[in-house]
Design an enzyme around this catalytic site. Structure first.
Site, PDB file in Angstrom:
ATOM      1  N   TRP A   1       3.333   7.864  -1.878  1.00 25.16           N
ATOM      2  CA  TRP A   1       4.728   7.991  -1.990  1.00 25.16           C
ATOM      3  C   TRP A   1       5.123   8.936  -3.297  1.00 25.16           C
ATOM      4  O   TRP A   1       5.823   9.914  -2.955  1.00 25.16           O
ATOM      5  CB  TRP A   1       5.359   6.598  -2.534  1.00 25.16           C
ATOM      6  CG  TRP A   1       6.940   6.664  -2.367  1.00 25.16           C
ATOM      7  CD1 TRP A   1       8.029   6.668  -1.529  1.00 25.16           C
ATOM      8  CD2 TRP A   1       7.455   6.671  -3.755  1.00 25.16           C
ATOM      9  NE1 TRP A   1       9.046   6.535  -2.184  1.00 25.16           N
ATOM     10  CE2 TRP A   1       8.879   6.618  -3.613  1.00 25.16           C
ATOM     11  CE3 TRP A   1       7.072   6.869  -5.022  1.00 25.16           C
ATOM     12  CZ2 TRP A   1       9.945   6.957  -4.606  1.00 25.16           C
ATOM     13  CZ3 TRP A   1       8.021   7.051  -6.046  1.00 25.16           C
ATOM     14  CH2 TRP A   1       9.563   6.990  -5.744  1.00 25.16           C
TER      15      TRP A   1
ATOM     16  N   ARG B   1     -10.952   1.892  -9.938  1.00 22.37           N
ATOM     17  CA  ARG B   1     -10.065   2.959 -10.357  1.00 22.37           C
ATOM     18  C   ARG B   1     -10.211   3.281 -11.563  1.00 22.37           C
ATOM     19  O   ARG B   1     -10.810   2.782 -12.463  1.00 22.37           O
ATOM     20  CB  ARG B   1      -8.645   2.503  -9.868  1.00 22.37           C
ATOM     21  CG  ARG B   1      -8.537   2.463  -8.490  1.00 22.37           C
ATOM     22  CD  ARG B   1      -7.185   2.091  -7.941  1.00 22.37           C
ATOM     23  NE  ARG B   1      -7.046   2.071  -6.892  1.00 22.37           N
ATOM     24  CZ  ARG B   1      -5.905   2.032  -5.874  1.00 22.37           C
ATOM     25  NH1 ARG B   1      -4.843   2.509  -6.433  1.00 22.37           N
ATOM     26  NH2 ARG B   1      -5.839   1.950  -4.610  1.00 22.37           N
TER      27      ARG B   1
ATOM     28  N   ASP C   1       0.689  -1.209  -0.087  1.00 19.09           N
ATOM     29  CA  ASP C   1       0.127   0.100  -0.041  1.00 19.09           C
ATOM     30  C   ASP C   1       0.915   1.239   0.008  1.00 19.09           C
ATOM     31  O   ASP C   1       1.986   1.267   0.653  1.00 19.09           O
ATOM     32  CB  ASP C   1      -0.971   0.049   1.242  1.00 19.09           C
ATOM     33  CG  ASP C   1      -2.188   1.051   1.014  1.00 19.09           C
ATOM     34  OD1 ASP C   1      -2.298   1.432  -0.142  1.00 19.09           O
ATOM     35  OD2 ASP C   1      -2.937   1.083   1.994  1.00 19.09           O
TER      36      ASP C   1
ATOM     37  N   THR D   1     -10.087  -6.987  -6.044  1.00 21.39           N
ATOM     38  CA  THR D   1     -11.182  -6.936  -6.828  1.00 21.39           C
ATOM     39  C   THR D   1     -11.997  -5.738  -6.968  1.00 21.39           C
ATOM     40  O   THR D   1     -12.599  -5.281  -7.872  1.00 21.39           O
ATOM     41  CB  THR D   1     -12.299  -8.124  -6.744  1.00 21.39           C
ATOM     42  OG1 THR D   1     -12.501  -8.201  -5.060  1.00 21.39           O
ATOM     43  CG2 THR D   1     -12.184  -9.612  -6.977  1.00 21.39           C
TER      44      THR D   1
ATOM     45  N   LEU E   1      11.526 -20.409  -3.428  1.00 17.11           N
ATOM     46  CA  LEU E   1      10.421 -19.421  -2.900  1.00 17.11           C
ATOM     47  C   LEU E   1       9.129 -19.641  -3.903  1.00 17.11           C
ATOM     48  O   LEU E   1       9.329 -19.514  -5.170  1.00 17.11           O
ATOM     49  CB  LEU E   1      11.027 -17.963  -2.875  1.00 17.11           C
ATOM     50  CG  LEU E   1      10.015 -17.065  -2.600  1.00 17.11           C
ATOM     51  CD1 LEU E   1       9.760 -17.373  -0.946  1.00 17.11           C
ATOM     52  CD2 LEU E   1      10.335 -15.836  -2.898  1.00 17.11           C
TER      53      LEU E   1
ATOM     54  N   ASN F   1       1.451   3.230  -2.900  1.00 19.88           N
ATOM     55  CA  ASN F   1       2.396   3.439  -3.932  1.00 19.88           C
ATOM     56  C   ASN F   1       2.066   5.117  -4.572  1.00 19.88           C
ATOM     57  O   ASN F   1       2.893   5.947  -4.866  1.00 19.88           O
ATOM     58  CB  ASN F   1       1.922   2.720  -5.216  1.00 19.88           C
ATOM     59  CG  ASN F   1       2.469   1.485  -5.207  1.00 19.88           C
ATOM     60  OD1 ASN F   1       3.088   1.237  -4.262  1.00 19.88           O
ATOM     61  ND2 ASN F   1       1.917   0.464  -5.990  1.00 19.88           N
TER      62      ASN F   1
ATOM     63  N   GLU G   1       0.814 -13.014  12.393  1.00 22.83           N
ATOM     64  CA  GLU G   1       1.198 -11.684  13.139  1.00 22.83           C
ATOM     65  C   GLU G   1       0.910 -10.512  12.340  1.00 22.83           C
ATOM     66  O   GLU G   1       1.127 -10.783  10.873  1.00 22.83           O
ATOM     67  CB  GLU G   1       2.760 -11.759  13.588  1.00 22.83           C
ATOM     68  CG  GLU G   1       2.722 -12.951  14.504  1.00 22.83           C
ATOM     69  CD  GLU G   1       2.247 -12.551  15.905  1.00 22.83           C
ATOM     70  OE1 GLU G   1       2.365 -11.554  16.259  1.00 22.83           O
ATOM     71  OE2 GLU G   1       1.494 -13.673  16.671  1.00 22.83           O
TER      72      GLU G   1
ATOM     73  N   HIS H   1       3.264   3.481  -8.855  1.00 20.42           N
ATOM     74  CA  HIS H   1       2.893   2.101  -9.169  1.00 20.42           C
ATOM     75  C   HIS H   1       4.226   1.419  -9.779  1.00 20.42           C
ATOM     76  O   HIS H   1       4.360   0.363  -9.692  1.00 20.42           O
ATOM     77  CB  HIS H   1       1.756   2.043 -10.106  1.00 20.42           C
ATOM     78  CG  HIS H   1       0.592   2.031  -9.516  1.00 20.42           C
ATOM     79  ND1 HIS H   1       0.287   1.853  -8.103  1.00 20.42           N
ATOM     80  CD2 HIS H   1      -0.596   2.905  -9.656  1.00 20.42           C
ATOM     81  CE1 HIS H   1      -1.083   2.119  -7.727  1.00 20.42           C
ATOM     82  NE2 HIS H   1      -1.511   2.756  -8.768  1.00 20.42           N
TER      83      HIS H   1
HETATM   84  C1  FPP Z   1      -1.703   0.097  -3.656  1.00 23.38           C
HETATM   85  O1  FPP Z   1      -1.210   1.416  -3.517  1.00 23.38           O
HETATM   86  C2  FPP Z   1      -1.171  -0.573  -4.769  1.00 23.38           C
HETATM   87  C3  FPP Z   1      -1.908  -0.827  -5.907  1.00 23.38           C
HETATM   88  C4  FPP Z   1      -3.238  -0.860  -5.895  1.00 23.38           C
HETATM   89  C5  FPP Z   1      -1.237  -1.788  -6.863  1.00 23.38           C
HETATM   90  C6  FPP Z   1      -0.023  -2.370  -6.655  1.00 23.38           C
HETATM   91  C7  FPP Z   1       0.426  -2.960  -7.928  1.00 23.38           C
HETATM   92  C8  FPP Z   1       1.985  -2.937  -8.056  1.00 23.38           C
HETATM   93  C9  FPP Z   1       2.894  -2.859  -7.059  1.00 23.38           C
HETATM   94  C10 FPP Z   1       2.303  -3.583  -9.500  1.00 23.38           C
HETATM   95  C11 FPP Z   1       2.110  -5.236  -9.667  1.00 23.38           C
HETATM   96  C12 FPP Z   1       3.138  -5.713 -10.255  1.00 23.38           C
HETATM   97  C13 FPP Z   1       3.291  -7.069 -10.567  1.00 23.38           C
HETATM   98  C14 FPP Z   1       4.386  -7.591 -11.466  1.00 23.38           C
HETATM   99  C15 FPP Z   1       2.340  -8.107 -10.134  1.00 23.38           C
HETATM  100  P1  FPP Z   1      -2.278   2.541  -3.791  1.00 23.38           P
HETATM  101  O2  FPP Z   1      -2.570   2.914  -5.344  1.00 23.38           O
HETATM  102  O3  FPP Z   1      -3.589   2.214  -2.994  1.00 23.38           O
HETATM  103  O4  FPP Z   1      -1.417   3.805  -2.918  1.00 23.38           O
HETATM  104  P2  FPP Z   1      -2.339   5.023  -2.235  1.00 23.38           P
HETATM  105  O5  FPP Z   1      -2.622   4.286  -0.939  1.00 23.38           O
HETATM  106  O6  FPP Z   1      -1.073   5.904  -1.704  1.00 23.38           O
HETATM  107  O7  FPP Z   1      -3.305   5.640  -2.908  1.00 23.38           O
END
Ligand code: FPP
Length: 230
Positions: free
Chosen positions: A20, A67, A15, A62, A127, A17, A197, A32
């Protein structure tokens, strides 16, 4: 501090992205992009800890269909790009990828790519990385119950459900890390999280690196797990 106990199964709710990106003056979608890099880097780092056998990541819920199209397309493109750029390297570390969730509504090229990725590493023994894509914890349980009922049984057990979850044969999650300081589970792996945990570092996902992982592992190692006993 030495780490005495490692989680066999660790899970990440990636969470923060977009927060940040905004905090660092970038376009939200760049968050992202950095998040996908952080994901591949953390998978690589996890392979240095052979005690950790399974890692699950929440990549697309889901609810994420709510978005905007631009953001959804950008996330799909990042999935393609991440596998293009990093799959061979991760396979060289014996990583096996598994998809959790219903990929049927995805664009055909992405679906086919994912199926190829899974097939190309299905015999790897290092893994196991469970990628939750178009995943919801409640629907994972409902699907598992329905699959268990297909056997003709009138009553099913917890074990029947467990054996039909997307993540099977992964054991229950020992440690779940949700970045960005939010303290919620958000419909992630509800059955598998029963005795996990929980750890909620403030750092946003794109900044979650090996140092942060070690901190999480140290904190986990100090936890006293009782599973409801003494
Ligand atoms: C949450 O941050 C993140 C997501 C909803 C998307 C995550 C996706 C990736 C990291 C790319 C996936 C790649 C692969 C290879 C599977 P947010 O957008 O909710 O951020 P915020 O809480 O700051 O709004």
């Amino acid at each position: 501090m030495k780490i005495s106990t490692y989680p066999t199964h660790i899970a990440f709710i990636m969470d923060g992205n977009r927060r940040w990106a905004v905090k660092h003056g970038f376009n939200k979608l760049y968050g992202h992009e950095k998040g996908a890099e952080a994901l591949a880097d953390i998978i690589e780092t996890l392979t240095k800890y052979p005690q950790i056998r399974y890692a699950s990541f929440f990549a697309f819920s889901t609810e994420n269909w709510n978005r905007g199209k631009e953001e959804i397309d950008a996330i799909f493109e990042l999935i393609r790009k991440t596998f293009d750029d990093r799959l061979e390297e991760l396979k060289s570390y014996n990583v096996k990828f598994v998809c959790m969730g219903d990929i049927s509504p995805f664009p055909d090229d992405l679906k086919n790519m994912l199926l190829k990725v899974l097939d190309s590493c299905k015999n790897n023994t290092g893994l196991t990385v469970n990628l939750a894509i178009n995943y919801g914890g409640k629907s994972d349980i409902v699907r598992a119950v329905n699959k268990a009922l297909e056997s003709g049984k009138k009553q099913i057990t917890e074990q029947d459900i467990e054996e039909n979850l997307y993540s099977y044969p992964a054991p229950p999650i020992d440690l779940v890390v949700r970045t960005s300081g939010e303290m919620r589970i958000s419909n992630f792996m509800l059955f598998q999280l029963a005795y996990s945990e929980l750890y909620f570092p403030k750092v946003c996902w794109p900044a979650f690196d090996e140092k942060q992982l070690l901190k999480a592992l140290k904190i986990y190692s100090k936890r006293n797990r009782r599973f409801g006993g003494n």
